[in-house]
Write an enzyme that holds these catalytic residues in place. Structure first.
Site, mmCIF file in Angstrom:
data_model
loop_
_atom_site.group_PDB
_atom_site.id
_atom_site.type_symbol
_atom_site.label_atom_id
_atom_site.label_comp_id
_atom_site.label_asym_id
_atom_site.label_seq_id
_atom_site.Cartn_x
_atom_site.Cartn_y
_atom_site.Cartn_z
ATOM 1 N N LYS A 120 -2.833 -43.760 -11.255
ATOM 2 C CA LYS A 120 -3.143 -44.865 -10.085
ATOM 3 C C LYS A 120 -3.243 -45.742 -9.700
ATOM 4 C CE LYS A 120 -6.905 -47.267 -13.140
ATOM 5 N NZ LYS A 120 -7.505 -47.447 -14.526
ATOM 6 N N SER A 209 -12.601 -46.928 -15.754
ATOM 7 C CA SER A 209 -11.651 -47.680 -14.035
ATOM 8 C C SER A 209 -11.196 -46.419 -13.527
ATOM 9 C CB SER A 209 -11.183 -48.581 -13.777
ATOM 10 O OG SER A 209 -9.899 -48.843 -15.246
ATOM 11 N N SER A 233 -11.428 -47.081 -19.776
ATOM 12 C CA SER A 233 -11.084 -46.461 -18.702
ATOM 13 C C SER A 233 -10.591 -44.961 -18.724
ATOM 14 C CB SER A 233 -10.327 -47.161 -17.628
ATOM 15 O OG SER A 233 -11.213 -48.468 -17.540
#
Length: 563
Positions: A120, A209, A233
């Site tokens: 990420k 996210s 997330s």
């Protein structure tokens, strides 16, 4: 190709030819060919990390083969085709790193040798890749060093394939920002429904996210990915994309070098196609770190894969927080659609069939409502929100910790950027509002109004109330009263009550649902989440593995075949 993806195209000598991809499944299946015991290998797009690990160990495929193949799939499906937009940038050194690992086979000391992993884009890498958190303000920002998570991956032999897109600043910039959107890259699309859009945003969201990390794994663009979670997330994109994830106990995996929201709740975690794959990654990532005090209390087994057992649910006591006699106290199962309720009912029957005792009882309401003073109203300035101009609730702990923690990251980790404080980011966004503020920055504005040193009484009270409600009077009281080994939630619905005390969750695919509101959609996944107390990851993985093996509920996106 949008401006934000320029330069992300894999190099032309990076194996972009379809005939080279076609060789990969053949190579994976080559061992034992012509013998009665030979088994067909899974296609690359759906191969578990454990199978790739075995193929590399047996010399049936090389790291360069895998890296070229994944780069080609990124080009075909992420940049072109349905334009999933899950990968912000590929690592310009990925092929050279892979070439250096072609003679290294996975082993006890390097279990991930040669395996291409995406991370990420809020996890620092001290290489040629920027670390942006999806923000235009940090578009040119690099990091002084690898985050501890990245160091662990590299030491284990992984190829860092690239950086995955995410909801900007891990979804703490603005009220109502859709999951998977960032100013630097636009929208990440769900691979189960990539073309259904409304007002420019996907109807079937990718979850967030850690949207790009999850979509890339679901679409077969990497062997596995690393995401992060503060509250939902990892669990949200896992359920939306039919994946396994572990949201660990805070302190199991180092937070050092990760662009933060809240040190009280932040953690990294794996996103994979199988439970075993998540256990393999947890073996690598779970470690003490002198730079992260939370890891000093770490408790873990020697091997998370050792406890995986298809009979692992026998004798377990599993709580289902949905009591027919208390329908008003059911925020987890009550709001589900008809199809989702049927799927969860089927999942619970599977738990019982596998030998678990299911206890149907509501969690004390304060556990999920929250204690007094744990949220604060923030003026919604989102120009696309129907509630613009009205107050929206936000976590006090998140907003107060955000300013302090982000300022520390920008001071101590960020390089090649003029953004040294949250105030700098806000000013940049304001000056570039046409590009940077599609959904506003109301949460950043509220956070900037705090002192930034966590000295305020309201912050200290809110953190104490979060623990009192979610931990002491929530999860702990519930599990104690009913003598539970775990609690099961549909999808990411239980993320907050587990995340506030830093407790772990493990999610596994449960099946498929359809429809968003009144809009008809293709089928997309729904997961089943097992949550428990601190350091219970091994137990939760055992339960998830038993469920996974009994149901085999995951299937890859239907329109993204092997090339």
């Amino acid at each position: 190709m949008t401006e934000s993806t320029k330069g992300a195209r894999p190099p032309e000598d990076g194996g972009l030819k379809r005939r080279e991809l076609a060789m990969i499944p053949v190579a994976l299946g080559a061992v034992g060919a012509g013998t009665a015991s030979a088994q067909p290998a899974p296609a690359l797009d759906d191969a578990p990390l454990s199978d790739l690990q075995e193929a590399l160990a047996q010399g049936r495929v090389t790291s360069s083969d895998l890296t070229r193949a994944y780069l080609a799939r990124i080009e075909a499906y992420d940049r072109q085709g349905p334009g999933l937009n899950s990968v912000r940038v590929t690592n310009p050194d990925a092929l050279s790193i892979a070439a250096g690992l072609d003679g290294v086979k996975p082993s006890a000391s390097q279990p991930l040798a040669g395996l291409p992993i995406l991370v990420k884009d809020n996890i620092a890498t001290g290489d040629r890749q920027p670390t942006t958190a999806g923000s235009l303000a940090l578009g040119g920002a690099h990091a002084k060093d690898d985050a501890s998570v990245i160091k662990r991956l590299r030491e284990a032999g992984a190829v860092i394939l690239g950086k995955a897109n995410l909801t900007e600043f891990a979804n703490i910039l603005a009220i109502g920002m859709p999951s998977g959107y960032s100013s630097i890259a636009g929208y990440v699309r769900n691979p189960y429904s990539p073309n259904l859009m409304a007002n420019g945003a996907p109807v079937v969201l990718p979850g967030g996210s850690s949207a790009g990390s999850a979509v890339a794994v679901a679409a077969g663009l990497c062997a596995a990915a690393i995401g992060t979670e503060t509250s939902g997330s990892l669990l949200s994109p896992a359920t939306q994309n039919g994946l396994v994830t572990v949201k660990p106990t805070v302190g199991l995996i180092s937070r050092s070098g990760i662009i933060p929201i809240s040190h009280s709740q932040d953690t990294a975690g794996p996103l994979t196609r199988t439970v075993r794959d998540s256990a393999i990654l947890l073996n690598v990532l779970a470690a003490r770190d002198p730079d992260d005090p939370a890891t000093h209390l770490l408790q873990r087994p020697d091997d998370y894969t050792a406890g995986l057992d298809k009979d692992g649910l026998k004798g377990a006591r599993i709580g289902v927080p949905s009591d027919p006699d208390d329908p008003l106290n059911d925020p987890f199962y009550g709001p589900l659609s008809v199809r989702a309720k049927a799927l969860m009912a089927q999942a619970i029957r599977v738990l019982e069939d596998l030998g678990a005792t299911v206890v149907r009882a509501a969690i004390p309401a304060i556990g999920w409502i929250g204690g007094p003073g744990t949220t604060m109203p923030v003026l919604n300035r989102n120009p696309l929100s129907p509630a613009k101009g009205t107050p929206g609730p936000a976590s006090v702990v998140f907003l107060y910790e955000l300013k302090r923690d982000l300022n520390l990251y920008l001071r101590d980790w960020a390089t090649t950027t003029q953004m040294k404080t949250m105030a700098d980011v806000i000013a940049f966004n304001t000056e570039n509002a046409d590009k940077a503020l599609r959904y506003g920055q109301d949460l950043f504005l509220a956070a900037e109004a705090t002192r930034g040193d966590l000295s305020e009484l309201e912050y200290k009270s809110a953190r104490a109330m979060d623990l009192m409600a979610a931990k002491e009077r929530g999860m702990d009281a519930y599990m104690d009263q009913h003598r539970l080994d775990a609690v099961v939630f549909p999808g990411a619905s239980g993320s907050s009550i587990a995340a506030k005390p830093g407790y772990p969750s493990v999610q596994v695919p449960a099946g498929f649902i359809s429809g968003v509101g009144k809009t008809e959609t293709p089928d997309y996944p729904l997961g089943l989440t097992f949550a428990g107390r601190a350091w219970s990851e091994a137990t939760l993985l055992r339960f998830a593995y038993a469920y996974e093996q009994a149901t085999k509920a995951r299937r890859p996106p239907p329109d993204l075949p092997a090339l």
